[in-house]
Design a protein around this motif. Structure first.
Motif, PDB file in Angstrom:
ATOM      1  N   GLU A   1      22.473  -1.036 113.490  1.00  0.00           N
ATOM      2  CA  GLU A   1      21.958  -2.403 113.645  1.00  0.00           C
ATOM      3  C   GLU A   1      20.511  -2.380 114.145  1.00  0.00           C
ATOM      4  N   ILE A   2      20.219  -1.431 115.016  1.00  0.00           N
ATOM      5  CA  ILE A   2      18.854  -1.304 115.530  1.00  0.00           C
ATOM      6  C   ILE A   2      17.950  -0.689 114.459  1.00  0.00           C
ATOM      7  N   ALA A   3      18.436   0.338 113.775  1.00  0.00           N
ATOM      8  CA  ALA A   3      17.662   0.976 112.714  1.00  0.00           C
ATOM      9  C   ALA A   3      17.328  -0.015 111.603  1.00  0.00           C
ATOM     10  N   ALA A   4      18.212  -0.956 111.348  1.00  0.00           N
ATOM     11  CA  ALA A   4      18.011  -1.939 110.273  1.00  0.00           C
ATOM     12  C   ALA A   4      16.771  -2.789 110.490  1.00  0.00           C
ATOM     13  N   LYS A   5      16.313  -2.904 111.712  1.00  0.00           N
ATOM     14  CA  LYS A   5      15.107  -3.695 111.988  1.00  0.00           C
ATOM     15  C   LYS A   5      13.866  -3.085 111.341  1.00  0.00           C
ATOM     16  N   ASN A   6      13.961  -1.828 110.905  1.00  0.00           N
ATOM     17  CA  ASN A   6      12.847  -1.171 110.224  1.00  0.00           C
ATOM     18  C   ASN A   6      12.875  -1.386 108.714  1.00  0.00           C
ATOM     19  N   ILE A   7      13.929  -1.980 108.220  1.00  0.00           N
ATOM     20  CA  ILE A   7      14.061  -2.255 106.796  1.00  0.00           C
ATOM     21  C   ILE A   7      13.444  -3.613 106.504  1.00  0.00           C
ATOM     22  N   ALA A   8      12.788  -3.751 105.360  1.00  0.00           N
ATOM     23  CA  ALA A   8      12.203  -5.042 104.980  1.00  0.00           C
ATOM     24  C   ALA A   8      13.285  -6.120 105.054  1.00  0.00           C
ATOM     25  N   PRO A   9      12.962  -7.279 105.612  1.00  0.00           N
ATOM     26  CA  PRO A   9      13.958  -8.329 105.844  1.00  0.00           C
ATOM     27  C   PRO A   9      14.820  -8.682 104.625  1.00  0.00           C
ATOM     28  N   GLU A  10      14.239  -8.694 103.443  1.00  0.00           N
ATOM     29  CA  GLU A  10      15.003  -9.074 102.250  1.00  0.00           C
ATOM     30  C   GLU A  10      16.045  -8.031 101.850  1.00  0.00           C
TER      31      GLU A  10
ATOM     32  N   ARG B   1      17.504  -5.888 104.313  1.00  0.00           N
ATOM     33  CA  ARG B   1      18.156  -5.448 105.549  1.00  0.00           C
ATOM     34  C   ARG B   1      19.674  -5.566 105.522  1.00  0.00           C
ATOM     35  N   ALA B   2      20.207  -6.697 105.124  1.00  0.00           N
ATOM     36  CA  ALA B   2      21.663  -6.920 105.154  1.00  0.00           C
ATOM     37  C   ALA B   2      22.391  -5.951 104.230  1.00  0.00           C
ATOM     38  N   SER B   3      21.886  -5.771 103.022  1.00  0.00           N
ATOM     39  CA  SER B   3      22.553  -4.855 102.079  1.00  0.00           C
ATOM     40  C   SER B   3      22.440  -3.410 102.551  1.00  0.00           C
ATOM     41  N   TRP B   4      21.307  -3.036 103.165  1.00  0.00           N
ATOM     42  CA  TRP B   4      21.138  -1.686 103.693  1.00  0.00           C
ATOM     43  C   TRP B   4      22.165  -1.437 104.802  1.00  0.00           C
ATOM     44  N   LEU B   5      22.294  -2.386 105.704  1.00  0.00           N
ATOM     45  CA  LEU B   5      23.216  -2.236 106.832  1.00  0.00           C
ATOM     46  C   LEU B   5      24.662  -2.137 106.340  1.00  0.00           C
TER      47      LEU B   5
ATOM     48  N   MET C   1      25.151   1.343 104.827  1.00  0.00           N
ATOM     49  CA  MET C   1      25.233   2.393 105.849  1.00  0.00           C
ATOM     50  C   MET C   1      26.598   2.390 106.531  1.00  0.00           C
ATOM     51  N   GLN C   2      27.096   1.228 106.843  1.00  0.00           N
ATOM     52  CA  GLN C   2      28.382   1.135 107.543  1.00  0.00           C
ATOM     53  C   GLN C   2      29.552   1.486 106.625  1.00  0.00           C
ATOM     54  N   SER C   3      29.472   1.132 105.368  1.00  0.00           N
ATOM     55  CA  SER C   3      30.586   1.421 104.452  1.00  0.00           C
ATOM     56  C   SER C   3      30.652   2.900 104.063  1.00  0.00           C
ATOM     57  N   GLN C   4      29.519   3.579 104.037  1.00  0.00           N
ATOM     58  CA  GLN C   4      29.504   4.994 103.659  1.00  0.00           C
ATOM     59  C   GLN C   4      29.964   5.906 104.790  1.00  0.00           C
ATOM     60  N   ARG C   5      29.942   5.409 106.012  1.00  0.00           N
ATOM     61  CA  ARG C   5      30.355   6.179 107.194  1.00  0.00           C
ATOM     62  C   ARG C   5      29.626   7.522 107.286  1.00  0.00           C
ATOM     63  N   LEU C   6      28.318   7.444 107.176  1.00  0.00           N
ATOM     64  CA  LEU C   6      27.503   8.656 107.259  1.00  0.00           C
ATOM     65  C   LEU C   6      27.218   9.009 108.706  1.00  0.00           C
TER      66      LEU C   6
END
Length: 139
Positions: free
Chosen positions: A46-55, A57-61, A64-69
């Motif tokens: 959630e904190i790392a997502a703040k570095n992703i472009a706002p448009e 961000r939600a899909s990136w997060l 990341m959570q679904s892949q369980r990396l």
């Protein structure tokens, strides 16, 4: 002669100021990249997502959570301004950089550690006064 000396002095000051702001900008970028890497290592997505472009961000997060990396190691291999064919002018080039990182990770259900180079394009947003990841590619 005085006019030439004043012009050279003024030109030198502009060049020096431009170089300093570019260095400060790159220094801020590297700090942001390292912070982003630490957040990934400690699974603070959630904190790392703040570095992703706002448009994006939600899909990136969600991804990341679904892949369980789980990241084992992330290190900056190199960085450079975006290639000249990718940007329109010098000012835009100063606000765009490609960070190449060596990344090692494993999935929750797999004992294998994977390694790859990740190319991240970061752009500086003047309004937000910070850098954002606008594109990532694994090679």
């Amino acid at each position: 002669m005085k006019k030439i000396a004043v012009f050279l002095l003024f030109s030198g000051l502009c060049l020096l100021t431009s170089c300093q702001s570019s260095k400060l900008s790159m220094k801020a970028l590297i700090k942001d990249v390292e912070s982003y890497h630490h957040d990934l290592l400690f699974e603070r997505y959630e904190i790392a997502a703040k570095n992703i472009a706002p448009e994006s961000r939600a899909s990136w997060l969600e991804s990341m959570q679904s892949q369980r990396l789980h990241f084992a190691e992330i290190e900056i291999a190199s960085y450079a301004p975006c290639a000249s064919e990718e940007v329109v002018n010098k000012e835009e080039q100063d606000r765009c950089a490609v960070i190449i990182s060596q990344v090692e990770w494993y999935a929750n259900s797999s004992p294998s550690v994977h390694s790859a180079r990740v190319y991240s394009t970061w752009q500086y947003n003047k309004d937000a006064k910070r850098w954002f990841i606008v594109e990532q590619e694994q090679r």
